[in-house]
Design a protein around this motif. Structure first.
Motif, PDB file in Angstrom:
ATOM      1  N   LEU A  89      17.753   2.576  -7.232  1.00  7.97           N
ATOM      2  CA  LEU A  89      17.064   2.127  -6.024  1.00  7.97           C
ATOM      3  C   LEU A  89      15.751   1.418  -6.360  1.00  7.97           C
ATOM      4  N   GLY A  90      15.081   1.877  -7.411  1.00 12.76           N
ATOM      5  CA  GLY A  90      13.827   1.229  -7.810  1.00 12.76           C
ATOM      6  C   GLY A  90      14.037  -0.219  -8.197  1.00 12.76           C
ATOM      7  N   ALA A  91      15.185  -0.509  -8.828  1.00  9.17           N
ATOM      8  CA  ALA A  91      15.488  -1.886  -9.219  1.00  9.17           C
ATOM      9  C   ALA A  91      15.822  -2.741  -7.999  1.00  9.17           C
ATOM     10  N   VAL A  92      16.428  -2.119  -6.983  1.00 14.27           N
ATOM     11  CA  VAL A  92      16.735  -2.841  -5.747  1.00 14.27           C
ATOM     12  C   VAL A  92      15.448  -3.364  -5.109  1.00 14.27           C
ATOM     13  N   LEU A  93      14.404  -2.529  -5.120  1.00 12.33           N
ATOM     14  CA  LEU A  93      13.147  -2.917  -4.474  1.00 12.33           C
ATOM     15  C   LEU A  93      12.448  -4.050  -5.206  1.00 12.33           C
TER      16      LEU A  93
ATOM     17  N   PHE B 132      13.846  -6.868  -6.061  1.00 12.87           N
ATOM     18  CA  PHE B 132      14.259  -8.155  -5.485  1.00 12.87           C
ATOM     19  C   PHE B 132      14.455  -8.104  -3.977  1.00 12.87           C
ATOM     20  N   GLU B 133      14.492  -6.896  -3.394  1.00 16.07           N
ATOM     21  CA  GLU B 133      14.551  -6.760  -1.942  1.00 16.07           C
ATOM     22  C   GLU B 133      13.504  -5.731  -1.510  1.00 16.07           C
ATOM     23  N   PRO B 134      12.213  -6.102  -1.626  1.00 16.44           N
ATOM     24  CA  PRO B 134      11.141  -5.143  -1.324  1.00 16.44           C
ATOM     25  C   PRO B 134      11.161  -4.622   0.110  1.00 16.44           C
ATOM     26  N   LEU B 135      11.702  -5.389   1.047  1.00 15.25           N
ATOM     27  CA  LEU B 135      11.763  -4.933   2.436  1.00 15.25           C
ATOM     28  C   LEU B 135      12.726  -3.761   2.616  1.00 15.25           C
ATOM     29  N   PHE B 136      13.579  -3.517   1.620  1.00 15.68           N
ATOM     30  CA  PHE B 136      14.517  -2.399   1.708  1.00 15.68           C
ATOM     31  C   PHE B 136      13.793  -1.054   1.611  1.00 15.68           C
ATOM     32  N   GLU B 137      12.545  -1.094   1.194  1.00 16.31           N
ATOM     33  CA  GLU B 137      11.749   0.140   1.110  1.00 16.31           C
ATOM     34  C   GLU B 137      11.689   0.839   2.466  1.00 16.31           C
ATOM     35  N   LYS B 138      11.512   0.062   3.543  1.00 18.55           N
ATOM     36  CA  LYS B 138      11.421   0.661   4.880  1.00 18.55           C
ATOM     37  C   LYS B 138      12.744   1.300   5.282  1.00 18.55           C
ATOM     38  N   VAL B 139      13.855   0.760   4.787  1.00 14.29           N
ATOM     39  CA  VAL B 139      15.159   1.354   5.061  1.00 14.29           C
ATOM     40  C   VAL B 139      15.246   2.729   4.406  1.00 14.29           C
ATOM     41  N   LEU B 140      14.764   2.827   3.170  1.00 10.19           N
ATOM     42  CA  LEU B 140      14.810   4.096   2.441  1.00 10.19           C
ATOM     43  C   LEU B 140      13.945   5.161   3.101  1.00 10.19           C
ATOM     44  N   LEU B 141      12.951   4.726   3.854  1.00 16.13           N
ATOM     45  CA  LEU B 141      12.062   5.673   4.540  1.00 16.13           C
ATOM     46  C   LEU B 141      12.561   6.024   5.938  1.00 16.13           C
ATOM     47  N   SER B 142      13.678   5.410   6.336  1.00 12.33           N
ATOM     48  CA  SER B 142      14.219   5.646   7.671  1.00 12.33           C
ATOM     49  C   SER B 142      15.444   6.544   7.596  1.00 12.33           C
ATOM     50  N   ASP B 143      15.997   6.840   8.776  1.00  6.66           N
ATOM     51  CA  ASP B 143      17.228   7.634   8.852  1.00  6.66           C
ATOM     52  C   ASP B 143      18.448   6.753   9.067  1.00  6.66           C
ATOM     53  N   ALA B 144      18.269   5.447   8.917  1.00 11.59           N
ATOM     54  CA  ALA B 144      19.359   4.512   9.175  1.00 11.59           C
ATOM     55  C   ALA B 144      20.512   4.721   8.199  1.00 11.59           C
TER      56      ALA B 144
ATOM     57  N   ILE C  27       0.873  -1.177   0.000  1.00 18.84           N
ATOM     58  CA  ILE C  27       0.000   0.000   0.000  1.00 18.84           C
ATOM     59  C   ILE C  27       0.906   1.221   0.000  1.00 18.84           C
ATOM     60  N   TRP C  28       0.626   2.161  -0.879  1.00 19.84           N
ATOM     61  CA  TRP C  28       1.489   3.328  -1.039  1.00 19.84           C
ATOM     62  C   TRP C  28       1.651   4.086   0.275  1.00 19.84           C
ATOM     63  N   ASP C  29       2.886   4.324   0.644  1.00 14.82           N
ATOM     64  CA  ASP C  29       3.229   5.167   1.783  1.00 14.82           C
ATOM     65  C   ASP C  29       3.607   6.524   1.214  1.00 14.82           C
ATOM     66  N   ASN C  30       2.871   7.552   1.577  1.00 17.81           N
ATOM     67  CA  ASN C  30       3.085   8.868   0.979  1.00 17.81           C
ATOM     68  C   ASN C  30       4.493   9.406   1.219  1.00 17.81           C
ATOM     69  N   SER C  31       5.175   8.833   2.201  1.00 14.58           N
ATOM     70  CA  SER C  31       6.554   9.258   2.458  1.00 14.58           C
ATOM     71  C   SER C  31       7.461   8.936   1.281  1.00 14.58           C
ATOM     72  N   LEU C  32       7.060   7.949   0.462  1.00 16.68           N
ATOM     73  CA  LEU C  32       7.885   7.551  -0.677  1.00 16.68           C
ATOM     74  C   LEU C  32       8.033   8.651  -1.717  1.00 16.68           C
ATOM     75  N   LYS C  33       7.123   9.629  -1.688  1.00 14.10           N
ATOM     76  CA  LYS C  33       7.214  10.704  -2.674  1.00 14.10           C
ATOM     77  C   LYS C  33       8.506  11.496  -2.504  1.00 14.10           C
ATOM     78  N   ASP C  34       9.099  11.398  -1.313  1.00 10.64           N
ATOM     79  CA  ASP C  34      10.347  12.120  -1.042  1.00 10.64           C
ATOM     80  C   ASP C  34      11.581  11.288  -1.362  1.00 10.64           C
ATOM     81  N   VAL C  35      11.364  10.045  -1.826  1.00 13.34           N
ATOM     82  CA  VAL C  35      12.484   9.160  -2.162  1.00 13.34           C
ATOM     83  C   VAL C  35      12.635   9.077  -3.680  1.00 13.34           C
TER      84      VAL C  35
END
Length: 201
Positions: free
Chosen positions: A163-167, A169-181, A97-105
């Motif tokens: 980064l779009g290609a990374v997601l 095969f590693e869709p869970l990396f999306e949460k990393v991109l939305l974090s400050d890690a 489900i689209w997370d609006n925070s992704l618009k900044d990535v």
């Protein structure tokens, strides 16, 4: 005649949650009209590459387990549907489900990935640096996890990947991109990427 089927993500998730994550029960129960969801469309007559397209659909109507939506992307290989067409699906088909925070990535920015990670289509360790090479550099460096210093010193063992290609095969990396890690590793026990100290690797 439809030249695709919708993938059952729930079934795939039960076999491999890492490669086929899906929204939580809470997220699915709170789905509402106007939300943007991603579905996986599988070609009936698969091409060698790719054999599926993941596209966004706008939720227009929800009735029990039947959801009516409007395709929000223009398919590349699938010919029987086009952007704006009606799509019927269920919660079992929802990839995310689209997370609006992704618009900044900016998913067009590049990361450095090792050949080991690319060949295995698996990232087990990643770091983000602040000193970027250029405006297209995301700062992310992606590793399979067993590369030694000698391997990493050879530039032929690394390449660039959006980064779009990374997601893909590693869709869970999306949460990393939305974090400050800045440094993360994949945790089998937690089934997710977790932040680790910078001296971990």
């Amino acid at each position: 005649m439809k030249d695709y089927i919708l993938q059952n993500i729930k079934e795939l998730n039960s076999k491999s949650a890492r490669k086929n994550p899906m929204p939580s029960l809470d997220e699915l129960s709170n789905l509402k009209v106007g939300d943007l969801v991603k579905l996986s469309f599988i070609l009936n007559a698969p091409l060698s590459n790719p054999n599926a397209e993941r596209m966004w659909v706008i939720v227009k109507e929800i009735s029990n387990d039947t959801i009516i939506g409007e395709l929000n992307n223009e398919p590349y290989n699938i010919k029987s549907i086009k952007c704006g067409d009606t799509i019927q699906f269920s919660t079992n088909n929802i990839v995310s489900i689209w997370d609006n925070s992704l618009k900044d990535v900016n998913l067009d920015k590049f990361a450095i990935i090792t050949k080991r990670a690319w060949e295995h289509k698996e990232i087990n360790y990643a770091t983000k640096i602040d000193q970027l090479l250029n405006e297209n550099d995301s700062g992310w460096q992606l590793f399979y996890g067993d590369e030694d210093e000698q391997y990493l010193m050879d530039e032929d063992n690394t390449s660039l990947i959006p980064l779009g290609a990374v997601l893909q095969f590693e869709p869970l990396f999306e949460k990393v991109l939305l974090s400050d890690a800045k440094v993360v590793s994949y945790s089998d026990s937690m089934k997710s990427f977790v932040e680790v100290p910078e001296f971990f690797y």
